[in-house]
Scaffold this motif. Sequence first.
Motif, PDB file in Angstrom:
ATOM      1  N   ALA A  64       0.858  -1.197   0.000  1.00  0.00           N
ATOM      2  CA  ALA A  64       0.000   0.000   0.000  1.00  0.00           C
ATOM      3  C   ALA A  64       0.889   1.241   0.000  1.00  0.00           C
ATOM      4  CB  ALA A  64      -0.903   0.008   1.227  1.00  0.00           C
ATOM      5  N   LEU A  65       0.344   2.351  -0.497  1.00  0.00           N
ATOM      6  CA  LEU A  65       1.052   3.620  -0.371  1.00  0.00           C
ATOM      7  C   LEU A  65       1.103   3.983   1.103  1.00  0.00           C
ATOM      8  CD1 LEU A  65      -0.599   5.593  -3.333  1.00  0.00           C
ATOM      9  CD2 LEU A  65       1.527   4.266  -3.352  1.00  0.00           C
ATOM     10  N   LEU A  66       2.019   4.850   1.459  1.00  0.00           N
ATOM     11  CA  LEU A  66       2.114   5.253   2.857  1.00  0.00           C
ATOM     12  C   LEU A  66       0.831   5.966   3.278  1.00  0.00           C
ATOM     13  CD1 LEU A  66       5.801   6.532   3.088  1.00  0.00           C
ATOM     14  CD2 LEU A  66       4.876   4.308   3.757  1.00  0.00           C
ATOM     15  N   PRO A  67       0.446   5.820   4.550  1.00  0.00           N
ATOM     16  CA  PRO A  67      -0.817   6.436   5.017  1.00  0.00           C
ATOM     17  C   PRO A  67      -0.889   7.936   4.757  1.00  0.00           C
ATOM     18  CG  PRO A  67       0.074   4.947   6.685  1.00  0.00           C
ATOM     19  CD  PRO A  67       1.107   5.045   5.593  1.00  0.00           C
ATOM     20  N   GLU A  68       0.231   8.652   4.852  1.00  0.00           N
ATOM     21  CA  GLU A  68       0.188  10.097   4.622  1.00  0.00           C
ATOM     22  C   GLU A  68      -0.154  10.437   3.170  1.00  0.00           C
ATOM     23  OE1 GLU A  68       2.748   8.368   6.085  1.00  0.00           O
ATOM     24  OE2 GLU A  68       4.666   9.237   5.493  1.00  0.00           O
ATOM     25  N   MET A  69       0.211   9.575   2.215  1.00  0.00           N
ATOM     26  CA  MET A  69      -0.186   9.823   0.824  1.00  0.00           C
ATOM     27  C   MET A  69      -1.664   9.512   0.640  1.00  0.00           C
ATOM     28  SD  MET A  69       0.399  11.052  -2.110  1.00  0.00           S
ATOM     29  CE  MET A  69       2.170  11.321  -2.141  1.00  0.00           C
ATOM     30  N   LEU A  80      -7.072  17.634  -7.073  1.00  0.00           N
ATOM     31  CA  LEU A  80      -6.363  16.677  -7.933  1.00  0.00           C
ATOM     32  C   LEU A  80      -7.157  16.393  -9.204  1.00  0.00           C
ATOM     33  CD1 LEU A  80      -4.961  14.290  -5.192  1.00  0.00           C
ATOM     34  CD2 LEU A  80      -3.652  15.889  -6.624  1.00  0.00           C
ATOM     35  N   HIS A  81      -8.477  16.355  -9.096  1.00  0.00           N
ATOM     36  CA  HIS A  81      -9.302  16.127 -10.283  1.00  0.00           C
ATOM     37  C   HIS A  81      -9.300  17.325 -11.219  1.00  0.00           C
ATOM     38  CE1 HIS A  81     -10.883  12.167  -9.553  1.00  0.00           C
ATOM     39  NE2 HIS A  81     -11.028  12.485  -8.271  1.00  0.00           N
ATOM     40  N   ALA A  82      -8.899  18.485 -10.737  1.00  0.00           N
ATOM     41  CA  ALA A  82      -8.868  19.697 -11.555  1.00  0.00           C
ATOM     42  C   ALA A  82      -7.549  19.867 -12.297  1.00  0.00           C
ATOM     43  CB  ALA A  82      -9.122  20.921 -10.670  1.00  0.00           C
ATOM     44  N   HIS A  83      -6.600  18.980 -12.083  1.00  0.00           N
ATOM     45  CA  HIS A  83      -5.273  19.096 -12.693  1.00  0.00           C
ATOM     46  C   HIS A  83      -4.873  17.790 -13.382  1.00  0.00           C
ATOM     47  CE1 HIS A  83      -5.107  22.112  -9.440  1.00  0.00           C
ATOM     48  NE2 HIS A  83      -4.319  22.762 -10.264  1.00  0.00           N
ATOM     49  N   PRO A  84      -3.954  17.886 -14.354  1.00  0.00           N
ATOM     50  CA  PRO A  84      -3.329  16.646 -14.818  1.00  0.00           C
ATOM     51  C   PRO A  84      -2.449  16.112 -13.686  1.00  0.00           C
ATOM     52  CG  PRO A  84      -2.624  18.536 -16.168  1.00  0.00           C
ATOM     53  CD  PRO A  84      -3.516  19.049 -15.092  1.00  0.00           C
ATOM     54  N   VAL A  85      -2.597  14.834 -13.386  1.00  0.00           N
ATOM     55  CA  VAL A  85      -1.870  14.217 -12.281  1.00  0.00           C
ATOM     56  C   VAL A  85      -1.126  12.996 -12.794  1.00  0.00           C
ATOM     57  CG1 VAL A  85      -2.110  13.029 -10.050  1.00  0.00           C
ATOM     58  CG2 VAL A  85      -3.552  14.995 -10.569  1.00  0.00           C
ATOM     59  N   TRP A  86       0.083  12.803 -12.273  1.00  0.00           N
ATOM     60  CA  TRP A  86       0.860  11.598 -12.497  1.00  0.00           C
ATOM     61  C   TRP A  86       1.150  11.005 -11.131  1.00  0.00           C
ATOM     62  CZ3 TRP A  86       0.969  15.699 -15.689  1.00  0.00           C
ATOM     63  CH2 TRP A  86       0.943  15.462 -17.069  1.00  0.00           C
ATOM     64  N   LEU A  87       1.222   9.675 -11.052  1.00  0.00           N
ATOM     65  CA  LEU A  87       1.439   8.994  -9.780  1.00  0.00           C
ATOM     66  C   LEU A  87       2.539   7.955  -9.942  1.00  0.00           C
ATOM     67  CD1 LEU A  87       0.472   8.259  -6.834  1.00  0.00           C
ATOM     68  CD2 LEU A  87      -1.153   6.687  -7.930  1.00  0.00           C
ATOM     69  N   PHE A  88       3.449   7.929  -8.961  1.00  0.00           N
ATOM     70  CA  PHE A  88       4.450   6.859  -8.947  1.00  0.00           C
ATOM     71  C   PHE A  88       4.565   6.275  -7.551  1.00  0.00           C
ATOM     72  CE2 PHE A  88       7.083  10.558  -7.881  1.00  0.00           C
ATOM     73  CZ  PHE A  88       8.005  10.081  -6.963  1.00  0.00           C
ATOM     74  N   SER A  89       4.983   5.013  -7.515  1.00  0.00           N
ATOM     75  CA  SER A  89       5.232   4.344  -6.246  1.00  0.00           C
ATOM     76  C   SER A  89       6.664   3.825  -6.249  1.00  0.00           C
ATOM     77  CB  SER A  89       4.243   3.191  -6.031  1.00  0.00           C
ATOM     78  OG  SER A  89       4.444   2.175  -6.997  1.00  0.00           O
ATOM     79  N   VAL A  90       7.188   3.615  -5.059  1.00  0.00           N
ATOM     80  CA  VAL A  90       8.559   3.134  -4.909  1.00  0.00           C
ATOM     81  C   VAL A  90       8.537   1.963  -3.936  1.00  0.00           C
ATOM     82  CG1 VAL A  90      10.910   3.738  -4.236  1.00  0.00           C
ATOM     83  CG2 VAL A  90       9.455   5.455  -5.335  1.00  0.00           C
ATOM     84  N   ALA A 113      -4.094   0.397  -6.314  1.00  0.00           N
ATOM     85  CA  ALA A 113      -5.020   0.585  -7.437  1.00  0.00           C
ATOM     86  C   ALA A 113      -6.219   1.429  -7.015  1.00  0.00           C
ATOM     87  CB  ALA A 113      -5.478  -0.769  -7.966  1.00  0.00           C
ATOM     88  N   ALA A 114      -6.686   1.254  -5.794  1.00  0.00           N
ATOM     89  CA  ALA A 114      -7.834   2.042  -5.313  1.00  0.00           C
ATOM     90  C   ALA A 114      -7.476   3.526  -5.246  1.00  0.00           C
ATOM     91  CB  ALA A 114      -8.291   1.539  -3.951  1.00  0.00           C
ATOM     92  N   ARG A 116      -5.005   5.001  -6.940  1.00  0.00           N
ATOM     93  CA  ARG A 116      -4.793   5.399  -8.342  1.00  0.00           C
ATOM     94  C   ARG A 116      -6.120   5.688  -9.024  1.00  0.00           C
ATOM     95  NH1 ARG A 116      -3.397   0.560 -11.834  1.00  0.00           N
ATOM     96  NH2 ARG A 116      -5.620   0.349 -11.458  1.00  0.00           N
ATOM     97  N   ASP A 117      -7.047   4.777  -8.896  1.00  0.00           N
ATOM     98  CA  ASP A 117      -8.327   4.926  -9.583  1.00  0.00           C
ATOM     99  C   ASP A 117      -9.165   6.069  -9.032  1.00  0.00           C
ATOM    100  OD1 ASP A 117      -7.435   2.781 -11.041  1.00  0.00           O
ATOM    101  OD2 ASP A 117      -8.766   1.323 -10.086  1.00  0.00           O
ATOM    102  N   SER A 118      -8.927   6.444  -7.788  1.00  0.00           N
ATOM    103  CA  SER A 118      -9.705   7.543  -7.197  1.00  0.00           C
ATOM    104  C   SER A 118      -9.312   8.898  -7.775  1.00  0.00           C
ATOM    105  CB  SER A 118      -9.554   7.555  -5.672  1.00  0.00           C
ATOM    106  OG  SER A 118      -8.287   8.065  -5.291  1.00  0.00           O
ATOM    107  N   ILE A 119      -8.106   8.998  -8.345  1.00  0.00           N
ATOM    108  CA  ILE A 119      -7.664  10.284  -8.904  1.00  0.00           C
ATOM    109  C   ILE A 119      -7.432  10.214 -10.412  1.00  0.00           C
ATOM    110  CG2 ILE A 119      -6.698  11.201  -6.782  1.00  0.00           C
ATOM    111  CD1 ILE A 119      -3.930  10.284  -7.781  1.00  0.00           C
ATOM    112  N   THR A 120      -7.583   9.043 -10.994  1.00  0.00           N
ATOM    113  CA  THR A 120      -7.394   8.820 -12.437  1.00  0.00           C
ATOM    114  C   THR A 120      -6.203   9.601 -13.010  1.00  0.00           C
ATOM    115  OG1 THR A 120      -9.052  10.503 -12.990  1.00  0.00           O
ATOM    116  CG2 THR A 120      -9.815   8.220 -12.848  1.00  0.00           C
ATOM    117  N   PRO A 121      -5.003   9.239 -12.593  1.00  0.00           N
ATOM    118  CA  PRO A 121      -3.828   9.954 -13.114  1.00  0.00           C
ATOM    119  C   PRO A 121      -3.632   9.673 -14.595  1.00  0.00           C
ATOM    120  CG  PRO A 121      -3.135   7.998 -11.942  1.00  0.00           C
ATOM    121  CD  PRO A 121      -4.627   8.118 -11.745  1.00  0.00           C
ATOM    122  N   ARG A 122      -2.899  10.564 -15.247  1.00  0.00           N
ATOM    123  CA  ARG A 122      -2.570  10.351 -16.657  1.00  0.00           C
ATOM    124  C   ARG A 122      -1.693   9.127 -16.822  1.00  0.00           C
ATOM    125  NH1 ARG A 122      -1.975  15.798 -20.058  1.00  0.00           N
ATOM    126  NH2 ARG A 122      -4.029  16.623 -19.514  1.00  0.00           N
TER     127      ARG A 122
END
Length: 184
Positions: A64-69, A80-90, A113-114, A116-122
Motif C-alpha cells: 500500500a502507499l504510505l498512510p500520509e499519501m 487533484l481532479h482539476a489538474h493533470p496528475v501523475w502517480l508513482f510508487s517506490v 489501485a484504489a 490510483r483509480d480515485s484520482i485517475t492519473p494520466r
Amino acid sequence: METTATHIAVIYATAQGSTREIADFIGASLAARGATVEVADTEHAPELSYFDAVILGSAVHNRALLPEMDEFVRTHATNLHAHPVWLFSVGLGPALVGPIGRRMGRAVPKKIAAVRDSITPRDFHAFAGHYERAGVSLSARTVYRLVGGTRYGDLRDWPAITAWTDSIAHALKLPAPQATPTHP
C-alpha cells in the motif's frame, strides 16, 4: 510574446528517503526544461490550485502507499481532479526477477489501485527503491529471495525514471532540457 512557465507540484511520502530522492530528481529534470517546480512532502505540500500539474509519489509498505499519501489524496481529491496528475510508487516489486517475481512486480496491489483509480492519473508507474539487508528479519530476507529478489542496495532504475519524467515533460509540452540533472 512572453510565455509563462508551467507550474508543477511534486508531492511525495517517503519512509527512508528513496522516494524523496526520486521526487527531487523528477523536479530538477522538469525545472531544467523551464518549468517552475515545487517539491515537498505531503506535510509541507503547497496549495495545489496554484499549479498546472501535480506529480504524486509514495513509498510502498505492506503493498500500500504510505498512510500520509492516502490521506493527502483523500483531502485534496477535488484539486487533484482539476489538474493533470501523475502517480508513482517506490517499492520492491519492480526489482523482482524470475517467474514469480516478474508477475508480482507487474501486479498493482489492490490498495494502490484504489488510490490510483480515485484520482485517475494520466499515468502510474512503479519504480524499485532502496532495500538494505541490515535490520531485515531472516524470514523477510528468505521471502525476498524466494519471490525473486537478487540483491540488496539501491535498486532504482534511473534510466526508467528519466524516461517517465521525459514522458511527463512531453505531455506538458515542455521544451528540451537546458541541463541534465544527475541522480543521487
